[in-house]
Enzyme design. Structure first.
Site, PDB file in Angstrom:
ATOM      1  N   LYS A   1      47.334  37.632  32.637  1.00 51.74           N
ATOM      2  CA  LYS A   1      47.663  36.749  33.757  1.00 51.74           C
ATOM      3  C   LYS A   1      48.966  35.990  33.549  1.00 51.74           C
ATOM      4  CE  LYS A   1      44.028  37.258  36.520  1.00 51.74           C
ATOM      5  NZ  LYS A   1      44.116  37.626  37.939  1.00 51.74           N
TER       6      LYS A   1
ATOM      7  N   SER B   1      36.418  41.803  29.864  1.00 51.18           N
ATOM      8  CA  SER B   1      37.050  42.694  30.838  1.00 51.18           C
ATOM      9  C   SER B   1      37.789  43.835  30.154  1.00 51.18           C
ATOM     10  CB  SER B   1      37.986  41.911  31.758  1.00 51.18           C
ATOM     11  OG  SER B   1      38.856  41.079  31.028  1.00 51.18           O
TER      12      SER B   1
END
Length: 306
Positions: A46, A267
């Site tokens: 991110k 993830s």
């Protein structure tokens, strides 16, 4: 190597590593290449989106000097924003569900962010953030943005999110693999990574797949919210969707740590589990690229490392 003007310039150009030990241990027919984005300053992929959104908003004048930035986050986008905003002189307010791991909030606070935790929806469980939980966080973020005359980073809508992956992650993977990649898969959160990578690699003939949890209640933080019509995936030409269980994601993350020395989170494990499925079926014999989304350090308070 050169001296960088700030840590923001270190957000990108991460290594691509072949998971040959896992391939051999599982007798897989094909290759898996892992993009180590958990090695960036905020310990997650991110960072790329955070940098692109803030720099883009400053360039257009939508974000004024010294103006406050607000965003909902599971912790990773918030960490990237805390770093970028801290370096560029913007107060940052992270709005996060209480269902996310506590390490994320502590890290953001250490980086200078104000962290506002939102109670989970009735029936939700700690460690499992649902679409209903996210809706509560979004409502709180909207309220705070209006009250403080702030700029909403809005990772689910801002074009900088997928563009950071179309212009960064994807061409890096293509160049580092020597154009050998035949498929890509990624766990769906905001859809920015999958949408951006698909826009670039799809033109190279690479088949791109979304990864989703097999049921609403799952421990894979940062995605799987069962949100239809994600903006960043509306124009994405996906080859399909692979479903994985929370258990499979956890086991894959542990396998990454034990076998390849890659200490990544849930993830990343979901991405590996999806790639393993694909090599056993639709992409047998191919070369699949995946992203190591965030660091395992962000899950020490969860049952991932019990």
């Amino acid at each position: 190597m050169t001296v960088l003007p700030s840590v923001i310039e270190a957000m990108g150009d991460t290594p691509l590593v072949e998971l040959s030990r896992i391939r051999d241990a599982l007798h897989l027919d094909g290759r898996i290449l892992a993009k180590l984005d958990y090695l960036m300053p905020g310990f997650s992929k991110k960072d790329r989106a955070a940098r692109a959104i803030i720099e883009g908003a400053r360039a257009t004048g939508d974000l004024a000097p010294g103006q406050t930035v607000v965003e909902l986050t599971s912790g990773n986008m918030g960490t990237g924003l805390a770093i970028v905003c801290g370096v560029l002189g913007h107060p940052f307010v992270a709005v996060m569900s209480e269902g996310n791991s506590e390490e994320r909030a502590r890290m953001m606070r250490a980086l200078g962010a104000e962290v506002i935790l939102v109670p989970q929806a009735q029936g939700s469980r700690k460690g499992e953030v649902s679409g209903a939980d996210l809706a509560l966080v979004d409502a709180a973020a909207q309220k705070i943005t209006a009250e403080r005359d702030a700029y909403r980073a809005d990772q689910f809508e801002r074009a900088g999110n997928p563009l950071s992956h179309e212009m960064g992650t994807a061409p890096e993977i293509w160049a580092q693999s020597g154009g050998a990649v035949t498929a890509f898969c990624d766990f769906i959160g905001s859809g920015g990574t999958l949408g951006g990578v698909t826009a670039y690699l799809g033109q190279k003939g690479v088949r791109c797949y979304g990864i989703a949890p097999d049921k609403p209640g799952h421990p894979i933080q940062g995605g799987g919210y069962s949100m239809p019509d994600l903006t960043h995936l509306k124009s994405a030409d996906l080859a399909g969707t692979v479903t994985v269980s929370g258990r499979d994601a956890a086991e894959a993350a542990r396998l990454l740590a034990r076998t390849e020395g890659i200490f990544a989170g849930y993830s990343a494990g979901a991405n590996l589990a999806g790639a393993i499925q694909l090599l056993g079926g639709l992409e047998q014999g191919g070369t699949i690229a995946i992203v190591m989304c965030d660091s395992g350090l962000k899950y020490l308070s969860t049952d991932l490392w019990d």
